[in-house]
Scaffold this active site. Structure first.
Site, PDB file in Angstrom:
ATOM      1  N   THR A 111       1.171  -1.176  -0.069  1.00  0.00           N
ATOM      2  CA  THR A 111      -0.030  -0.032  -0.112  1.00  0.00           C
ATOM      3  C   THR A 111       1.067   1.774  -0.219  1.00  0.00           C
ATOM      4  OG1 THR A 111      -1.700   1.344   0.918  1.00  0.00           O
ATOM      5  CG2 THR A 111      -0.420   0.178   2.073  1.00  0.00           C
ATOM      6  N   ARG A 112       0.163   1.969  -0.625  1.00  0.00           N
ATOM      7  CA  ARG A 112       1.110   3.680  -0.462  1.00  0.00           C
ATOM      8  C   ARG A 112      -0.177   4.325  -0.429  1.00  0.00           C
ATOM      9  NH1 ARG A 112      -0.239   3.971  -6.230  1.00  0.00           N
ATOM     10  NH2 ARG A 112      -1.318   5.537  -6.664  1.00  0.00           N
ATOM     11  N   HIS A 159      -7.967   2.199   4.633  1.00  0.00           N
ATOM     12  CA  HIS A 159      -9.631   2.633   4.882  1.00  0.00           C
ATOM     13  C   HIS A 159     -10.090   1.098   4.919  1.00  0.00           C
ATOM     14  CE1 HIS A 159      -8.776   6.476   4.135  1.00  0.00           C
ATOM     15  NE2 HIS A 159      -8.392   6.729   2.903  1.00  0.00           N
ATOM     16  N   HIS A 199      -9.685  -1.728   2.042  1.00  0.00           N
ATOM     17  CA  HIS A 199      -8.629  -2.481   2.184  1.00  0.00           C
ATOM     18  C   HIS A 199      -8.590  -3.245   3.441  1.00  0.00           C
ATOM     19  CE1 HIS A 199      -7.248   1.740   0.245  1.00  0.00           C
ATOM     20  NE2 HIS A 199      -7.150   1.290   0.140  1.00  0.00           N
ATOM     21  N   ARG A 208      -8.052  -4.197  -7.610  1.00  0.00           N
ATOM     22  CA  ARG A 208      -8.431  -2.989  -9.135  1.00  0.00           C
ATOM     23  C   ARG A 208      -7.246  -1.979  -8.839  1.00  0.00           C
ATOM     24  NH1 ARG A 208     -14.409  -2.582  -9.916  1.00  0.00           N
ATOM     25  NH2 ARG A 208     -14.036  -0.665 -10.057  1.00  0.00           N
TER      26      ARG A 208
END
Lengths: 374, 374
Positions: free
Chosen positions: A185-186, A190, A193, A279
């Site tokens: 992740t960057r 939330h 995720h 996605r």
């Protein structure tokens, strides 16, 4: 324990006294500094240095190293305008912002067509793409060769969470995890995720939250804010004996599909067996199709990739379901689903409005609001 | 499409005019009637009849047929007290409640130690166990041999949902599903079950709700009530293009671990690629360890089983998580988790109190309350 990519974990770490003396010094940019660290600690196994022209061309054209091993993105070192002249056979030191970080044995000096590299790896040469912007800043001459790298983690941020592949592998073994899913992740985590992570965690032993903290584009949320969010959400909402947080010191390429495979292979080096691909993984703007980063894996055999990509739809809170879901599991319509664009969330935070708990955990919303208003 | 167990889908279905005439008639009990239907339609592939002594003994001792193929439970036909005398070589008709349902070619007549069968397959000989009670009702003499079976589905309940393996395989193909998870149940679907199904559905193409509607114990909820619940919850809470409902006309053995493998292998015959195994699958009372039905799969290679068991923890709604979770994904304590025992729920329904929506969807609670108060 899963085998590293190519079969052997590389270790190109040296101490200061092992570096050559009285040699020329070349300049790393931020991405190259990140790559040097990644190669040095084995995160980029089987790479032992910056790519020569044979590997570079093979990766560009075939998504494989010259020896056939799957590899989807160039890992290269560019000659800078102010650098001294070097020739094949030289050993040089590499510095970033006046700090020596390792060495390079010059094996190959080659000029490339950066426009071609952009089109093949980023699938665009549009100057609005941050990866294209990066390429446009380069000289067009790459220097390939074996590297060594200092372990400078003690002077890097997030030292406590800066585990190298050898160490995550020990960690997983000590925790007794046989199957480990990595989450790249960057962004802050939330609920969408969190849902994908927890769906995965229902099936595997452990979850590695593995945020990228290398170079990102200017409008991404800074790594220090994100790390505080990760620590907070893990403490409040995740079982401690099944989760780990460590950083992934790579630079973002925003290369979409090719970077999804790259991200997966590198997590295999860290000892992970599963990798979440959502996605538009590693995408930016509208450059890539929604599922391109999932479908690219079909170009390779499962044995070649080995780490298992877990391919998910976009998640949301559905009021009728009364919980998190995706289009795969929820039959209801958009009106029942809590959806906020990144742009909308940023505007809310700046205006001092907390995003709803269906979108973000309240503790995370609070941290993001404080950061946005600074 | 996944291969049937043993490689070939059995079909022992005949029409009435293909049955022998002027032969003796033996009596099926309800479980045997269920088994005859299951063997006839190929759901028990590679079985082509009731087991002879060699297969029976091999299954009891080694959890394999004599030819080595994994098979964990006896599928046998017991001689009844009022049945006429038969000898090896006879072909006989089989009836249930005065209705002829198929034929049996007598290949083997053998007496067994039912106490030993109970201890090995049910892991107990306690008479309170419904499977032990069933065995105690038998003569101790089994008759093995090839069967044929009439397709009597038009006179069976749930005709519209009574797909045989050939048909579910066509259904999956038409829907374009490559991966299908089967959910075995003899209960209404509460939110805990829905969660496990939906977690699975995030990873596979389709979900087959496959309720067992053969013989169950008296205090299980009747199949017709359950079917109404399944149809209702699917309509309201599941995406229609990713779910299917069909019945599994087998009898419950309450054999815990051995029945979990049995349930999985039979679902492979129906074309499913994944099978949900929860805590205490096919268990009753306290006869089996919580995870025994998951761990038994470790006795076999993945290739031998082929269908993939998805092993889950018990699920619940957690108030702090604000959603469904399991101990694998929720760090909170029991006080935060909505838990109701089956006994408690039954008492609420009889008293006209709806279980909370965190436990059961309101539409399902309503149906169960109406049934409980009849």
């Amino acid at each position: 324990m899963i085998q590293p990519h190519g079969g052997k974990l590389v270790n190109r770490t040296v101490t200061k006294d092992q570096l050559p003396e009285n040699v020329k010094v070349l300049t790393l940019n931020e991405r190259e500094k990140n790559d040097l660290e990644m190669i040095g600690c084995g995160a980029m196994s089987p790479l032992q240095g910056f790519m020569n022209s044979a590997d570079y061309n093979s990766v560009i054209e075939k998504m494989r190293l010259e020896n056939g091993i799957v590899w989807t993105l160039p890992v290269v070192f560019a000659l800078k305008a102010d650098d001294p002249t070097v020739t094949v056979g030289d050993t040089v030191l590499l510095k970033f912002e006046d700090k020596i970080r390792g060495s390079l044995k010059v094996e190959d000096i080659f000029s490339v067509n950066l426009d071609h590299e952009a089109k093949e790896t980023l699938l665009t040469n549009d100057e609005n793409h941050p990866g294209v912007q990066y390429l446009k800043s380069l000289s067009g001459t790459y220097i390939g060769g074996l590297i060594t790298a200092l372990d400078l983690r003690d002077s890097e941020p997030f030292r406590d969470h800066r585990l190298i592949p050898e160490e995550t592998r020990v960690l997983f073994q000590e925790k007794g995890w046989n199957s480990i899913v990595a989450f790249q992740t960057r962004n802050p985590i939330h609920r969408a995720h969190e849902y994908l992570q927890k769906v995965s965690l229902e099936m595997v032993d452990g979850l590695l939250i593995h945020p990228l903290v290398g170079a990102t584009k200017a409008d991404d949320i800074p790594a220090d804010v994100r790390m505080l969010c990760y620590e907070t959400i893990l403490e409040k909402y995740y079982p401690a004996d099944r989760t780990a947080l460590s950083v992934f010191p790579a630079a973002m390429r925003y290369a979409g599909p090719r970077e999804a495979v790259f991200h997966a292979l590198l997590r295999k080096n860290y000892g992970c067996t599963h990798f979440i691909v959502g996605r538009d993984h590693a995408g930016v703007g509208d450059y890539y199709g929604t599922f391109d980063a999932q479908e690219i894996f079909d170009n390779f055999t499962p044995e070649e990739i080995d780490i298992i990509p877990l391919k998910f739809e976009h998640a949301f809170f559905c009021n009728k379901c009364g919980g998190m879901a995706t289009a795969r599991t929820c039959p209801h319509t958009g009106a029942d689903r809590v959806f906020l664009s990144g742009k909308k969330v940023r505007a809310m935070l700046i205006d001092g409005i907390l995003p709803p708990p269906e979108f973000t955990r309240p503790e995370i919303a609070q941290l993001l609001m404080e950061a946005a208003q600074k």
